[in-house]
Design an enzyme around this catalytic site. Structure first.
Site, PDB file in Angstrom:
ATOM      1  N   SER A  41     -27.400 -31.102  51.875  1.00 21.66           N
ATOM      2  CA  SER A  41     -26.407 -31.346  52.934  1.00 21.66           C
ATOM      3  C   SER A  41     -25.149 -30.498  52.787  1.00 21.66           C
ATOM      4  O   SER A  41     -24.233 -30.646  53.598  1.00 21.66           O
ATOM      5  CB  SER A  41     -26.014 -32.830  52.941  1.00 21.66           C
ATOM      6  OG  SER A  41     -27.120 -33.647  53.240  1.00 21.66           O
ATOM      7  N   GLU A  88       0.795  -1.226   0.000  1.00 23.84           N
ATOM      8  CA  GLU A  88       0.000   0.000   0.000  1.00 23.84           C
ATOM      9  C   GLU A  88       0.831   1.281   0.000  1.00 23.84           C
ATOM     10  O   GLU A  88       0.427   2.281  -0.590  1.00 23.84           O
ATOM     11  CB  GLU A  88      -0.919   0.014   1.238  1.00 23.84           C
ATOM     12  CG  GLU A  88      -2.036  -1.006   1.211  1.00 23.84           C
ATOM     13  CD  GLU A  88      -3.181  -0.593   0.306  1.00 23.84           C
ATOM     14  OE1 GLU A  88      -3.074   0.449  -0.361  1.00 23.84           O
ATOM     15  OE2 GLU A  88      -4.189  -1.320   0.263  1.00 23.84           O
TER      16      GLU A  88
END
Length: 687
Positions: free
Chosen positions: A340, A80
């Protein structure tokens, strides 16, 4: 060609001069587009747990140069803007080339845009591709170069570049197309991500894979030409397939992620105490274990660091998107009956208050408490058992006997004093003995927090979902270190699930009434893990038993987390003895019969002061103004030994009255033992 090049150069020079004048006519460049990013939730090391869409429905994850594969950056510049590191926003040579191509071909062949100009276009989007628009981009590029360094400009490009659909920024694209962070991209993956922003909609891999592949291959050709990859590497990259569908974004710990974002909606980044690797492993564990269960049954798992109280993993349910399992609900915060699973804390408080010791003999036989008749889970009785064995076998009848001696209201008050939320079936009513067997509501978070307190020697700590800069704030102590150690050693001896190694995890299971909830919570020195299994609608599930369903998940979770082999240190004042060598009040629970034959010939022992259940203001009742408490006994045979919460506070003395210096305020059990072994105890509250 020479005339064309010369003309292009003159045009570029004229354009550059014109930019200086044109720049003065434009308002300052707005950077609002760069600031609008997706909210992200990260783990303790910065790994992405879950991102959220922006307000306009885009995926735009925060990203910078350090978050991207360096080879991608080199390929981006080569394709680019190869002179990016040297120009000041515009590249005169590129402009000259573009102008010459336009004159030669009669149309725009290449725009000559630099990466900085592309950032300017992304910050100020414009549909037209006119000369004026290009000049504006050039001016903005120069402005950007003056305000930011090259690294910051690259950060803007990596964040703003479009990649098709609602994907913006390389990090979002890398997750969507490859399912990973852009830190380590292959050559083919990097080339594709370089090519897409040029024409993101016409090269979308999930829709136009052939166009995406051709664009990628053109980038690969430039990469080979620039010497960034060898011919063999480029050939191998060309053979890689292009993704034809988008992958889902990470969605780890979705319930916690939604919670923290809702609590601070203005923040764009949230760093949690969650470990992404462990979270993913536990979520997979929940999915695997759910395959053999009813489709409506879900699983919640919570893992906590004992030292800090930080949550390392939180699985709120099996599948976040499963409607039949109510996956969107965080079941770690759902109120459920613990069965429990609360029993260890009855024993811990009994040990802490001097009512019992792990070797204290309890009676496991039919018993009635008014209209309440407790029964064991297997409908059998063991006879005379130690408190240790009663807890390890999760016997109901001895537990109710201990809770009766301790007092259910006192038990619940102690739990609530630590910040744990307890829900009663009938608020405002006096709690009954059934609370010891699950007759109340508690969340997995609070239950796990109680077990963290045991692992910390009785010291409670708040659970934290965010990493802390310093130590977490501690909550009131649950029990003293001796009582916590007694329970820990007892739970280490609990029989493990089938094929599991015993003695490595202190754990307890629970099953609620009607088989609605199965629990298993355990801990080692470093971590505590809680597991809940059940239906989100609280429906019954036949066969849903904690030991059978939840305990194997707990042990599997510890296997994935890794066990800490260090033993729990024994407190100095812990009593390690058989029942025959315990102080007489701790040998068995019953206090209503003489301990020896000699006791029959002496007046009955009576603790005259303080009275049972008294609330005593230390300042008002002090013996000498120094906060001491008078202790008086009637009857019995000297010498007398006084104990507080099971620990002797005086040696054998012949006087019937003495003074004791309390170490602090709160509930305490005061006992006296006479020379014959007879004993008497009262419970008081010092304030």
């Amino acid at each position: 060609m020479k005339i064309v090049a010369t003309t292009g150069a003159l045009l570029a020079t004229a354009a550059t001069a014109f930019l200086l004048h044109y720049a003065s006519t434009l308002p300052p460049l707005a950077l609002a587009a760069a600031g609008d990013r997706s909210t992200v939730v990260l783990d303790r090391e910065g790994k992405l747990l879950r991102p959220f869409l922006t307000s306009d429905g885009r995926w735009k994850l925060p990203v910078g140069v350090d978050d991207v594969d360096p080879r991608y950056l080199a390929m981006l510049k080569a394709f680019e803007d190869k002179r990016f590191d040297g120009h000041y926003g515009i590249d005169p040579l590129s402009l000259a080339r573009a102008a010459g191509q336009m004159l030669l071909n009669g149309r725009i062949v290449s725009g000559g845009s630099t990466l900085t100009m592309q950032v300017a276009r992304l910050l100020e989007p414009r549909e037209d591709r006119t000369l004026q628009a290009k000049l504006r981009q050039a001016v903005r590029a120069v402005e950007l170069e003056r305000r930011f360094d090259k690294r910051q400009i690259l950060d803007l490009y990596l964040t703003l570049a479009p990649f098709g659909g609602n994907l913006e920024g390389i990090r979002a694209a890398s997750f969507a197309y490859f399912g990973k962070e852009p830190k380590r991209l292959s050559t083919a993956e990097a080339a594709l991500l370089v090519a897409l922003p040029q024409s993101p909609e016409t090269r979308r891999p999930d829709r136009l894979s052939d166009a995406a592949r051709k664009a990628r291959d053109r980038v690969l050709a430039r990469v080979e030409q620039a010497g960034l990859a060898t011919a063999s590497e480029v050939a191998a990259a060309r053979n890689e397939t292009v993704p034809t569908a988008r992958k889902p974004f990470p969605n780890l710990s979705p319930h916690i992620a939604e919670q923290v974002v809702a609590e601070a909606p203005g923040a764009r980044s949230h760093r949690l105490s969650i470990d992404a690797r462990l979270q993913a492993s536990f979520e997979a564990l929940a999915r695997e274990r759910s395959l053999g269960l009813n489709p409506q049954v879900s699983i919640a798992i919570l893992a906590v660091d004992n030292e800090t109280g930080e949550i390392r993993a939180s699985v709120g349910g099996v599948d976040y998107f499963a409607a039949e399992r109510a996956g969107s609900l965080d079941l770690t915060r759902a109120l459920r009956s613990p069965g429990s699973a609360l029993k260890p804390f009855i024993y811990a408080l009994a040990f802490d208050n001097g009512i019992a010791h792990p070797e204290t003999t309890l009676e496991d036989r039919p018993a009635r408490y008014g209209s309440y008749i407790p029964e064991n889970f297997d409908m059998t009785f063991q006879g005379m058992v130690s408190a240790r064995k009663a807890l390890q076998l999760s016997l109901n009848v001895p537990t109710v006997e201990l809770l009766s001696a301790l007092g259910p209201q006192r038990f619940l008050s102690r739990l609530r004093d630590t910040g744990v939320a307890i829900a009663m079936p009938k608020e405002g009513g006096a709690p009954g003995l059934a609370v010891g067997l699950g007759g109340l509501g508690i969340t997995l978070q609070d239950l796990t927090r109680l077990y963290v307190g045991l692992a910390r020697g009785g010291e409670m700590v708040p659970l934290q979902v965010k990493t802390q800069a310093g130590p977490s704030e501690t909550a009131p102590r649950l029990v003293d270190p001796v009582a916590a150690w007694y329970v820990t050693e007892t739970l280490l001896g609990a029989p493990p699930p089938l094929n599991a190694v015993p003695g490595r995890i202190a754990y307890k299971t629970g099953t609620s009434y009607g088989y609605r909830d199965a629990w298993a919570v355990g801990f080692d020195r470093k971590h505590t893990i809680g597991v809940w299994v059940g239906r989100a609608d609280n429906g019954a599930v036949p066969g849903l038993v904690g030991r059978v369903v939840a305990a194997p998940i707990l042990f599997d979770a510890f296997a994935r987390l890794g066990l800490d082999p260090r033993p729990f240190p024994q407190p100095e004042n812990a009593i390690v003895a058989t029942v025959a060598h315990l102080p007489p009040p701790l040998r068995h629970l019953r206090q209503d019969v003489p301990k020896t034959i000699a006791a029959m010939t002496t007046p009955a022992l009576k603790l005259a002061f303080p009275p049972d259940g008294a609330k005593i203001d230390l300042a008002a009742s002090a013996a000498d103004g120094q906060g001491q408490l008078n202790l008086k006994v009637a009857g019995g045979a000297p010498p007398y030994t006084w104990l507080v919460d099971g620990t002797p506070v005086t040696g054998p003395i012949r006087r019937r009255e003495t003074a004791w210096q309390p170490g602090g305020k709160g509930f305490m059990r005061i006992s006296v033992v006479d020379g014959t072994g007879a004993s008497e105890s009262v419970s008081v509250r010092l304030q």
